[in-house]
Design a protein around this motif. Structure first.
Motif, PDB file in Angstrom:
ATOM      1  N   LEU A 419      13.969-133.585 -25.547  1.00  0.00           N
ATOM      2  CA  LEU A 419      13.761-133.159 -24.160  1.00  0.00           C
ATOM      3  C   LEU A 419      15.086-132.845 -23.484  1.00  0.00           C
ATOM      4  CD1 LEU A 419      10.985-135.684 -23.026  1.00  0.00           C
ATOM      5  CD2 LEU A 419      10.716-133.246 -23.490  1.00  0.00           C
ATOM      6  N   MET A 420      16.080-133.707 -23.710  1.00  0.00           N
ATOM      7  CA  MET A 420      17.374-133.488 -23.074  1.00  0.00           C
ATOM      8  C   MET A 420      18.073-132.250 -23.626  1.00  0.00           C
ATOM      9  SD  MET A 420      19.446-134.259 -20.793  1.00  0.00           S
ATOM     10  CE  MET A 420      18.392-135.604 -20.269  1.00  0.00           C
ATOM     11  N   LEU A 421      18.029-132.057 -24.943  1.00  0.00           N
ATOM     12  CA  LEU A 421      18.641-130.866 -25.521  1.00  0.00           C
ATOM     13  C   LEU A 421      17.970-129.593 -25.000  1.00  0.00           C
ATOM     14  CD1 LEU A 421      19.194-131.937 -29.251  1.00  0.00           C
ATOM     15  CD2 LEU A 421      20.908-131.709 -27.436  1.00  0.00           C
ATOM     16  N   GLY A 422      16.662-129.629 -24.946  1.00  0.00           N
ATOM     17  CA  GLY A 422      15.953-128.479 -24.385  1.00  0.00           C
ATOM     18  C   GLY A 422      16.340-128.223 -22.944  1.00  0.00           C
ATOM     19  N   LEU A 423      16.507-129.315 -22.187  1.00  0.00           N
ATOM     20  CA  LEU A 423      16.888-129.178 -20.788  1.00  0.00           C
ATOM     21  C   LEU A 423      18.288-128.582 -20.661  1.00  0.00           C
ATOM     22  CD1 LEU A 423      16.152-129.707 -17.852  1.00  0.00           C
ATOM     23  CD2 LEU A 423      17.046-132.032 -18.106  1.00  0.00           C
ATOM     24  N   ILE A 424      19.224-129.023 -21.511  1.00  0.00           N
ATOM     25  CA  ILE A 424      20.589-128.494 -21.457  1.00  0.00           C
ATOM     26  C   ILE A 424      20.605-127.000 -21.813  1.00  0.00           C
ATOM     27  CG2 ILE A 424      22.852-128.604 -22.564  1.00  0.00           C
ATOM     28  CD1 ILE A 424      22.522-131.615 -22.744  1.00  0.00           C
ATOM     29  N   ILE A 425      19.814-126.612 -22.817  1.00  0.00           N
ATOM     30  CA  ILE A 425      19.748-125.197 -23.187  1.00  0.00           C
ATOM     31  C   ILE A 425      19.201-124.370 -22.022  1.00  0.00           C
ATOM     32  CG2 ILE A 425      18.589-123.546 -24.699  1.00  0.00           C
ATOM     33  CD1 ILE A 425      18.712-125.672 -26.906  1.00  0.00           C
ATOM     34  N   VAL A 426      18.155-124.877 -21.400  1.00  0.00           N
ATOM     35  CA  VAL A 426      17.578-124.163 -20.254  1.00  0.00           C
ATOM     36  C   VAL A 426      18.595-124.058 -19.119  1.00  0.00           C
ATOM     37  CG1 VAL A 426      15.818-124.297 -18.453  1.00  0.00           C
ATOM     38  CG2 VAL A 426      15.197-124.754 -20.826  1.00  0.00           C
ATOM     39  N   LEU A 427      19.314-125.157 -18.863  1.00  0.00           N
ATOM     40  CA  LEU A 427      20.323-125.145 -17.800  1.00  0.00           C
ATOM     41  C   LEU A 427      21.432-124.149 -18.104  1.00  0.00           C
ATOM     42  CD1 LEU A 427      20.721-128.944 -16.939  1.00  0.00           C
ATOM     43  CD2 LEU A 427      19.611-127.175 -15.583  1.00  0.00           C
ATOM     44  N   THR A 428      21.848-124.079 -19.362  1.00  0.00           N
ATOM     45  CA  THR A 428      22.896-123.125 -19.740  1.00  0.00           C
ATOM     46  C   THR A 428      22.436-121.693 -19.512  1.00  0.00           C
ATOM     47  OG1 THR A 428      23.703-124.686 -21.411  1.00  0.00           O
ATOM     48  CG2 THR A 428      24.400-122.392 -21.606  1.00  0.00           C
ATOM     49  N   LEU A 429      21.212-121.399 -19.914  1.00  0.00           N
ATOM     50  CA  LEU A 429      20.687-120.047 -19.714  1.00  0.00           C
ATOM     51  C   LEU A 429      20.547-119.720 -18.229  1.00  0.00           C
ATOM     52  CD1 LEU A 429      17.946-119.972 -22.511  1.00  0.00           C
ATOM     53  CD2 LEU A 429      20.199-118.894 -22.545  1.00  0.00           C
ATOM     54  N   LEU A 430      20.057-120.681 -17.451  1.00  0.00           N
ATOM     55  CA  LEU A 430      19.896-120.447 -16.016  1.00  0.00           C
ATOM     56  C   LEU A 430      21.247-120.265 -15.334  1.00  0.00           C
ATOM     57  CD1 LEU A 430      17.045-122.960 -15.081  1.00  0.00           C
ATOM     58  CD2 LEU A 430      16.903-120.470 -15.160  1.00  0.00           C
ATOM     59  N   SER A 431      22.227-121.110 -15.706  1.00  0.00           N
ATOM     60  CA  SER A 431      23.553-120.997 -15.093  1.00  0.00           C
ATOM     61  C   SER A 431      24.190-119.656 -15.435  1.00  0.00           C
ATOM     62  CB  SER A 431      24.439-122.150 -15.568  1.00  0.00           C
ATOM     63  OG  SER A 431      23.906-123.400 -15.183  1.00  0.00           O
ATOM     64  N   SER A 432      24.066-119.228 -16.692  1.00  0.00           N
ATOM     65  CA  SER A 432      24.611-117.923 -17.083  1.00  0.00           C
ATOM     66  C   SER A 432      23.913-116.805 -16.334  1.00  0.00           C
ATOM     67  CB  SER A 432      24.458-117.727 -18.593  1.00  0.00           C
ATOM     68  OG  SER A 432      25.134-118.741 -19.309  1.00  0.00           O
ATOM     69  N   GLY A 433      22.594-116.920 -16.188  1.00  0.00           N
ATOM     70  CA  GLY A 433      21.853-115.904 -15.443  1.00  0.00           C
ATOM     71  C   GLY A 433      22.259-115.835 -13.989  1.00  0.00           C
ATOM     72  N   VAL A 434      22.495-117.004 -13.376  1.00  0.00           N
ATOM     73  CA  VAL A 434      22.925-117.026 -11.973  1.00  0.00           C
ATOM     74  C   VAL A 434      24.293-116.378 -11.821  1.00  0.00           C
ATOM     75  CG1 VAL A 434      23.667-118.564 -10.109  1.00  0.00           C
ATOM     76  CG2 VAL A 434      21.526-118.998 -11.301  1.00  0.00           C
ATOM     77  N   LEU A 435      25.215-116.628 -12.762  1.00  0.00           N
ATOM     78  CA  LEU A 435      26.539-116.004 -12.681  1.00  0.00           C
ATOM     79  C   LEU A 435      26.447-114.486 -12.864  1.00  0.00           C
ATOM     80  CD1 LEU A 435      28.785-118.576 -14.591  1.00  0.00           C
ATOM     81  CD2 LEU A 435      28.642-118.156 -12.138  1.00  0.00           C
ATOM     82  N   LEU A 436      25.552-114.032 -13.736  1.00  0.00           N
ATOM     83  CA  LEU A 436      25.336-112.589 -13.858  1.00  0.00           C
ATOM     84  C   LEU A 436      24.824-112.001 -12.550  1.00  0.00           C
ATOM     85  CD1 LEU A 436      23.730-112.305 -17.421  1.00  0.00           C
ATOM     86  CD2 LEU A 436      25.996-111.496 -16.707  1.00  0.00           C
ATOM     87  N   LEU A 437      23.942-112.739 -11.889  1.00  0.00           N
ATOM     88  CA  LEU A 437      23.428-112.283 -10.599  1.00  0.00           C
ATOM     89  C   LEU A 437      24.533-112.260  -9.544  1.00  0.00           C
ATOM     90  CD1 LEU A 437      20.895-111.464  -9.018  1.00  0.00           C
ATOM     91  CD2 LEU A 437      20.538-113.886  -8.505  1.00  0.00           C
ATOM     92  N   VAL A 438      25.397-113.292  -9.564  1.00  0.00           N
ATOM     93  CA  VAL A 438      26.523-113.329  -8.620  1.00  0.00           C
ATOM     94  C   VAL A 438      27.444-112.133  -8.843  1.00  0.00           C
ATOM     95  CG1 VAL A 438      28.620-114.608  -8.034  1.00  0.00           C
ATOM     96  CG2 VAL A 438      26.457-115.825  -8.283  1.00  0.00           C
ATOM     97  N   GLU A 439      27.634-111.763 -10.111  1.00  0.00           N
ATOM     98  CA  GLU A 439      28.509-110.634 -10.431  1.00  0.00           C
ATOM     99  C   GLU A 439      27.971-109.333  -9.871  1.00  0.00           C
ATOM    100  OE1 GLU A 439      30.723-108.807 -14.419  1.00  0.00           O
ATOM    101  OE2 GLU A 439      29.005-110.173 -14.598  1.00  0.00           O
ATOM    102  N   ARG A 440      26.652-109.213  -9.776  1.00  0.00           N
ATOM    103  CA  ARG A 440      26.047-107.962  -9.305  1.00  0.00           C
ATOM    104  C   ARG A 440      25.873-107.911  -7.791  1.00  0.00           C
ATOM    105  NH1 ARG A 440      23.687-105.068 -13.496  1.00  0.00           N
ATOM    106  NH2 ARG A 440      23.721-106.108 -15.515  1.00  0.00           N
ATOM    107  N   ILE A 441      26.018-109.040  -7.130  1.00  0.00           N
ATOM    108  CA  ILE A 441      25.824-109.067  -5.686  1.00  0.00           C
ATOM    109  C   ILE A 441      27.023-108.434  -4.990  1.00  0.00           C
ATOM    110  CG2 ILE A 441      25.662-110.575  -3.665  1.00  0.00           C
ATOM    111  CD1 ILE A 441      24.057-112.517  -5.319  1.00  0.00           C
ATOM    112  N   ARG A 442      26.746-107.598  -4.017  1.00  0.00           N
ATOM    113  CA  ARG A 442      27.797-106.972  -3.213  1.00  0.00           C
ATOM    114  C   ARG A 442      27.756-107.573  -1.804  1.00  0.00           C
ATOM    115  NH1 ARG A 442      29.072-106.107  -7.458  1.00  0.00           N
ATOM    116  NH2 ARG A 442      29.355-104.147  -8.607  1.00  0.00           N
ATOM    117  N   VAL A 443      28.869-108.168  -1.397  1.00  0.00           N
ATOM    118  CA  VAL A 443      28.936-108.807  -0.084  1.00  0.00           C
ATOM    119  C   VAL A 443      29.643-107.866   0.892  1.00  0.00           C
ATOM    120  CG1 VAL A 443      28.937-111.116  -1.065  1.00  0.00           C
ATOM    121  CG2 VAL A 443      31.094-109.973  -0.675  1.00  0.00           C
ATOM    122  N   PRO A 444      29.408-108.009   2.179  1.00  0.00           N
ATOM    123  CA  PRO A 444      30.085-107.156   3.169  1.00  0.00           C
ATOM    124  C   PRO A 444      31.604-107.305   3.109  1.00  0.00           C
ATOM    125  CG  PRO A 444      28.232-108.319   4.159  1.00  0.00           C
ATOM    126  CD  PRO A 444      28.420-108.896   2.796  1.00  0.00           C
ATOM    127  N   ALA A 445      32.299-106.258   3.524  1.00  0.00           N
ATOM    128  CA  ALA A 445      33.763-106.262   3.460  1.00  0.00           C
ATOM    129  C   ALA A 445      34.366-107.356   4.328  1.00  0.00           C
ATOM    130  CB  ALA A 445      34.291-104.892   3.892  1.00  0.00           C
TER     131      ALA A 445
END
Length: 829
Positions: A419-445
């Motif tokens: 259960l813990m290993l599965g949770l860590i894998i899921v967290l890694t994928l989610l964290s990587s996905g969030v960083l990809l989303l942050v990279e695509r976000i454009r904030v005001p100047a």
């Protein structure tokens, strides 16, 4: 100069730097936290086992319809276990011209092995606790039984062929059952008085119980031996696999405990790996310089091996010292509500496991790094000194992961590990996905600081992902445990809502039913309804006689081709209204009401392989009844209401002699009235289940308090590990800030940038933690509480807030330290 002196001088020289200091602190924190959780989990597990085994009066109970082989008991004694025996049967008791059927427990010396009995010398008094049963020649009676027999303390009660002295009122027993269909008020006698009474004769219905207790490991070994060797009609009971509310609650608490320990271990290992990477750069540079200056690899390996060995030893020792202090403070704090916690000796196991784990983790991390440093040429080492070598970091992480898998599997079980290993894998994928989303976000100047902070996160993708996984895991577990605590209370309130029935009346005659109902209603009582009771035995299914499994498996094998039946009489009833908490899973309830057939409980149908339309034949006193199954019901056996395997049409049973059973709620202030009023009904058995509810409620409070302590400990662990993860990048950030200052960045701009970066990591981790915590709570609802998942709206707000609050103090501290360090470096230049 000796190697030891050189190592000590190196340590003195590295005190001014942050690299080795950070790694040493991470190691000490890892050992301390692991020791803390190992010690605490051992204390709490023993506490839960000992405090709740009182419900069984032992750690293990073996029940049998016949005496077991004496060699089994001898074997238990040789294994170092404590044991005692008990008989349970029903018999008539006489006092003068009064008589009453009683549920008798005959106990031997040593009973109870766990828990205590509460007795009193006067009716209505609170009584006192004792750890022994009655003496030979005496009997302890419940207040209900004493009232029904009109007997006072000191008078004689006839049991079979002997007279026993009524010496005490029996108020509370440790192994009181959660089932309430035992229709006779309880009494307690000594086992030696059974033979003199002559009440046990061939054909008597007697339950032989063998109670065992001892150290946890001895109990576990004995339990598994009994499970493999017990006969088919033997019943083995322990808290581990109990199907009662108690066993469910114990397993829930144990799962929370294991999850917390596995999570803490994962967090601390992540912190160690991360902080070591910041030390790898300076170490690479130093060895590269020494190799260029002509130092032999053998000398360097001995020197730095001793140097790192001293560091590891000091970190492990300091971690054990801190962990011991934390364990002592936690045990003393919890002693106010659980004295057994402070009294428990934790032994050497937590020390050995924590120290060994710390050493093995360091070997896993350092061995690939040292191998790389002495395999690669000195010039290449100097070229790669600005950043930690990737190859040994990956290898070290892999080895550390393997060690984590093995240690966690041994300590907390392979299921928790998966259960813990599965949770860590899921967290890694989610964290990587969030960083990809942050990279695509454009904030005001206008939001330059936020934009730069987001760029920093994306540029450090791997390190930030690791930090977010650790922080998210800690926050998710903390949130989940907070809501688990709430769900435990909600589960108890669901099981025992306000005005839950606290009394049962059994053997009520038909002409007494109306009067009793009116009297109870006048005292503001609430009845659940009267159900008629007729005893009957299943004899055939579809005309095929069933095996009455009184002789166990052998009898079935001798009668091949015959279907298995039920080895006891059932309580049969009828009603026109589907009982509360009963759900029709198949068939038509109305057909039972119309007199067309039977309604059978779902578990019984599965056990006997029954289907709709099967014809069941029952023998009751005075006749035989045969009807088809027209509906199958599911019901809640854990409820405090009368439940039935089989419900008949009224037309099939009302011609036979019957009595009634009911459950009802009565306010506490009417308790004395009830006992006095029941003197008018000597044949009616009054069962007081309020004591059962009180004991179970007290146990639930203990679980909630333990979970509360775990919430606090995991939250502290999250803060410690988060600090280690963020501080692991201290050296690199120091260099970056120096460059920013040279380029003209102001203090306020750098402060805003660092604060925005740290807080943004916390908020993003909090958002992911909310998702994970909601999933964990949903899984808990489905597989542990067996309920439909529900939405926790507050959780989605708490996640980002907790993440921000967890990183905010660290952000202030690290920002001020980094700015001071970078100012000093600029001034030096």
């Amino acid at each position: 100069m000796s190697l030891l002196a050189n190592s000590l001088n190196m340590l003195k020289g590295e005190r001014r730097g942050a690299s080795l200091y950070l790694w040493w602190i991470s190691l000490a924190a890892a050992v301390a936290i692991l020791f803390w959780f190992l010690a605490l989990s051992q204390r709490i597990e023993v506490f839960l086992q000992r405090s709740t085994s009182g419900f069984l009066a032992a750690d293990i109970v073996l029940s049998a319809p016949q005496p077991v082989d004496q060699s089994w008991l001898d074997d238990a004694h040789l294994r170092g276990l404590n044991s005692t025996q008990m008989l349970r049967f029903s018999t008539m008791m006489f006092a003068g011209d009064r008589l009453q059927l009683s549920s008798v427990k005959a106990v031997a010396e040593g009973y109870p092995l766990r828990g205590e009995l509460r007795i009193s010398d006067a009716f209505g008094s609170e009584g006192y606790w004792v750890k022994h049963g009655p003496e030979p020649g005496s009997v302890w009676l419940s207040e209900t039984l004493a009232l029904q027999l009109s007997v006072a303390v000191g008078e004689s009660v006839e049991v079979g062929d002997t007279e026993l002295t009524f010496s005490h009122y029996l108020l509370e027993q440790p192994d009181v059952a959660f089932g309430v269909f035992s229709s006779s008020p309880p009494s307690l006698i000594h086992l030696d008085d059974v033979a003199r009474s002559g009440v046990i004769r061939p054909g008597s219905r007697v339950n032989y119980r063998y109670l065992f207790s001892g150290d946890s490991q001895l109990v576990d070994d004995w339990y598994h031996w009994l499970k493999q060797n017990k006969k088919e009609r033997h019943t083995l009971t322990s808290l581990v696999d109990s199907e009662s509310n108690l066993g469910d609650a114990y397993q829930r608490a144990q799962q929370v405990l294991f999850l917390a320990m596995v999570s803490a271990l994962a967090l601390t290992l992540i912190a160690m790996w991360s902080s070591l990477q910041s030390y790898a750069g300076p170490l690479t540079r130093r060895i590269g310089v020494l190799r260029i200056l002509g130092a032999s690899q053998r000398l360097l390996l001995a020197q730095f091996g001793l140097h790192l060995g001293i560091t590891v030893f000091a970190g492990v020792a300091f971690g054990l010292l801190v962990g011991s202090g934390l364990d002592y403070m936690a045990a003393q704090q919890m002693a106010s509500f659980a004295p057994l916690l402070a009294e428990q000796s934790i032994g050497v196991r937590p020390y050995l496991l924590a120290a060994l784990s710390g050493v093995v983790a360091c070997v896993c991390l350092l061995a690939p790094l040292l191998a790389y440093l002495f395999r690669v040429g000195p010039r290449q080492l100097l070229e790669s000194a600005e950043r930690a070598p990737k190859a040994p970091a990956v290898k070290g992480g892999v080895l550390l992961g393997v060690g984590f898998v093995l240690l966690t599997g041994l300590v907390s079980g392979w299921l928790n590990l998966l259960l813990m290993l599965g949770l860590i894998i899921v967290l890694t994928l989610l964290s990587s996905g969030v960083l990809l989303l942050v990279e695509r976000i454009r904030v005001p100047a206008q939001m330059k600081t936020l934009h730069l902070a987001m760029l920093l996160l994306v540029r450090q993708r791997v390190r930030v992902t690791i930090q977010m996984v650790g922080l998210t895991l800690a926050i998710a577990l903390t949130l989940a445990m907070v809501f688990v605590r709430s769900d435990l209370i909600d589960e108890w309130q669901r099981l025992v809502p306000e005005q839950t029935a606290n009394f049962f009346l059994v053997n009520v005659n038909p002409d007494e039913r109306t009067v009793l109902a009116q009297q109870i209603t006048n005292q503001e009582g609430r009845l659940s309804g009267f159900y008629p009771i007729i005893r009957g035995r299943l004899t055939s299914i579809n005309g095929e006689k069933v095996v009455d499994d009184r002789d166990g498996k052998a009898a079935i094998e001798e009668q091949q081709g015959r279907r298995r039946g039920i080895n006891r009489e059932l309580n049969l009833t009828w009603t026109d209204t589907l009982p509360e908490d009963n759900v029709i899973e198949a068939g038509d309830w109305q057909k039972t009401v119309n007199g067309e057939g039977l309604s059978v409980e779902e578990g019984m149908a599965k056990r006997l392989e029954l289907e709709l339309g099967d014809r069941l034949t029952f023998v009751v006193t005075g006749g035989e009844i045969s009807l088809p199954i027209t509906s199958i019901r599911s019901l809640d056996w854990k409820s405090m209401r009368p439940n039935f395997f089989v419900i008949f049409p009224k037309s099939s049973l009302d011609a036979y002699a019957h009595t009634y059973i009911t459950s009802f709620y009565l306010p506490y202030e009417s308790r004395d009235w009830l006992y006095t009023n029941m003197r008018q009904y000597p044949a009616v058995s009054l069962i007081d289940i309020e004591q059962i509810l009180a004991k179970f409620a007290g146990y639930l409070v203990q679980i909630v308090q333990v979970v509360t302590v775990l919430v606090v400990l995991v939250l502290i662990t999250a803060l410690l590990v988060t600090a280690s993860l963020v501080m692991g990048s201290f050296v690199r950030r120091h260099r970056e800030l120096h460059i920013y200052r040279i380029l003209g960045a102001s203090d306020s701009a750098l402060k805003r940038l660092l604060m925005a970066e740290f807080v943004l990591v916390g908020i993003l981790a909090g958002v992911i933690a909310s998702v994970i915590a909601e999933a964990l709570l949903g899984a808990q609802a489905l597989w542990i509480f067996e309920q439909s998942p529900r939405w926790h709206g507050q959780l989605w707000l708490l996640g980002p807030v907790v993440g921000m609050l967890a990183t905010l103090p660290l952000a202030f501290w690290l920002t001020s330290r980094l700015l001071r360090a970078s100012k000093s470096r600029v001034a030096t230049h």
